[in-house]
Design an enzyme around this catalytic site. Sequence first.
Site, mmCIF file in Angstrom:
data_model
loop_
_atom_site.group_PDB
_atom_site.id
_atom_site.type_symbol
_atom_site.label_atom_id
_atom_site.label_comp_id
_atom_site.label_asym_id
_atom_site.label_seq_id
_atom_site.Cartn_x
_atom_site.Cartn_y
_atom_site.Cartn_z
ATOM 1 N N ARG A 7 0.839 -1.205 0.000
ATOM 2 C CA ARG A 7 0.000 0.000 0.000
ATOM 3 C C ARG A 7 0.873 1.254 0.000
ATOM 4 O O ARG A 7 1.933 1.299 0.660
ATOM 5 C CB ARG A 7 -0.884 -0.016 1.248
ATOM 6 C CG ARG A 7 -1.875 1.133 1.402
ATOM 7 C CD ARG A 7 -2.969 1.049 0.397
ATOM 8 N NE ARG A 7 -4.136 1.868 0.792
ATOM 9 C CZ ARG A 7 -5.056 2.276 -0.077
ATOM 10 N NH1 ARG A 7 -4.952 1.977 -1.365
ATOM 11 N NH2 ARG A 7 -6.090 2.975 0.332
ATOM 12 N N THR A 64 -9.089 0.315 -9.182
ATOM 13 C CA THR A 64 -8.485 -0.968 -8.847
ATOM 14 C C THR A 64 -8.706 -2.055 -9.898
ATOM 15 O O THR A 64 -9.523 -1.938 -10.800
ATOM 16 C CB THR A 64 -8.898 -1.526 -7.462
ATOM 17 O OG1 THR A 64 -10.243 -1.970 -7.509
ATOM 18 C CG2 THR A 64 -8.759 -0.496 -6.395
ATOM 19 N N THR A 70 -4.054 -1.157 -7.384
ATOM 20 C CA THR A 70 -4.802 0.075 -7.633
ATOM 21 C C THR A 70 -3.908 1.289 -7.827
ATOM 22 O O THR A 70 -2.782 1.334 -7.323
ATOM 23 C CB THR A 70 -5.755 0.350 -6.448
ATOM 24 O OG1 THR A 70 -6.537 1.508 -6.727
ATOM 25 C CG2 THR A 70 -5.002 0.551 -5.158
#
Length: 623
Positions: free
Chosen positions: A132, A433, A451
Amino acid sequence: MHHPIPSWRAQGAACAIWLLAATLAGCASWLPDGASQGRATNFQYQIPTQPEVATGRSEKPGWVTQSFAVAAANPLATDAGYQVLKAGGSAVDAAIAVQMVLTLVEPQSSGIGGGAFLLFGNDAVVQAYDGRETAPVAVGEDLFLQPDGGPMSFEQAVVGGRSVGTPGVVRMLELAHREHGQLPWAQLIEPAIALAEQGFAVSPRLHQMLAGETALRQDPEARRYFYDAKGQPWPVGHVLKNPALAEVLRRIAREGAQVMHEGELAEAMVQKVRSHPANPGLLSLADLAGYQPQKREPLCHDHVTAQQIAYVICGFPPPSSGALAIGQILGILQHTPAAGLPLVDGLPSADWLYAYGEAARLAFADRAQYVADPDFVVPPGGSWHSLLDGAYLRQRAGLVGTTSMGSALPGVPPGPAAPQAFAPMAEQPEYGTSHISVVDGQGNAVAMTTTIEAQFGARQMVHGFLLNNELTDFSFAPRDAEGRPVANRVEPGKRPRSSMAPTLVYARNSDGSRGALLASLGSPGGALIIHYTAKTLYGVLDWGLTPQQAIDLPNFGSLNGPTLLEAGMFPAPLVEQLKTRGSEVREVDMTSGLQAITQGVAHGRKLWFGGADPRREGIVMGD
């Protein structure tokens, strides 16, 4: 329309795999003639015939393979993963090849300028790799506040450098490859390099999204690449080449992920972000150099059907909210009269949809209150599992009455009180995404959701790829009127909350241990990812559907507001039944992009059953 519940549902937990054999009578042509058991010594990528032009909803047949399978959102990406698997590559190898090709052919959804969550699993282990994005160290919680103290609109925040987080997907994939790769890293980048150099046909979905996009044209590099001299998007079928991306990929193949985090390319990204004329950001070279992926403990919970078949559903922990919300929704449903209700004429009944909507409101209330980057917040009750506690979910299910609650309040999970009281986060737009599911010939699986957030991310192109706008997943308003902080507010180095829900499913053995790996699945779709994935899980596990049948079901859900139904997919009498129970119903486009691969047995052989969403361009391939 849709098939009723098949009669071949497994009859006990000891079955450990879904008995899908009876469905094969009508689709024997799906069965492969044989599986390739050999492993090539050298991987030689061959550019496939370009996919046929298609528009709108395209019904998918469902797929059955013997040894391995890969499902992705674009046929060229799926094919790259297939060729890697055929050459003896692992599930992680295939996911890397797929991601690199998606950067090129599905740039609106994901790419090397973004982030991802990857679940790896086999019968013995489940591992969660967190790629992330992170907030730059120079940001403050007021990043998305206007001079008057009010939050910006999404449109104000997203375009430019302000919304760009430190990308992490390539460094995360490098870590996963180091631990689970079989083929050399450089070989896995070859398909994307070849397609970038020789060109790919613009797909209907990419063309449609380019035609409706305005902000992307404001970026000079993006305008030159995606549009012709008159500013019109390249037509469907136009062969688009990306030599700038090809060069970046060549360097990644030779030098690894550090290319994204140090040197010329890192300097170009920082310059792009900081020099935006209207909305500059704060990304720095130190942010890029310091980024590290994380390995987290997967979030696994039991799911027991009305037929008392037990499964273990494993998903991604915070900073993702996906697995928690799905676990809460399914767990609450188990304690309502909706548990065990069958499909009616191939659709969920009004009673079932009503209970699902109420369960969703309760889950999304907890999500808004508690879920954020675990390196910055303490979970309620001292553990994220407190939100999945059986007694707590039973108590929450008791709030489901005969009339809709409209909007739910968060609950108080068991355990010690958190050291800090947070304010609930207001609902904000979430987008974008892509999802990848893979199973390899050695029994390993990957579920990876990837994403750049909104379509085309921050609308900023650097050396042939787009930068993410992931920071808009933070709460724009950092505090409520009383000054209480929002758990998911902007903070330096923090990962924004996500709804991505890559999921692996296992059997539950009779002795209580986790059993055989049974499925890999997930979807794009912003906050609605949670509902798309939950629908598919319930369809396969509780209604006994094949993955394709479950994916084909109409979409539905609630974000703790109105009940959302996929437009044009539910009969008017059903909609009226929901309204009579106090539900505000909105029929809207719900464009999921589900991919799913599940395990079954036919004629004494273990098989993989694949499904891809008819709402998008994905396919499944395998041997």
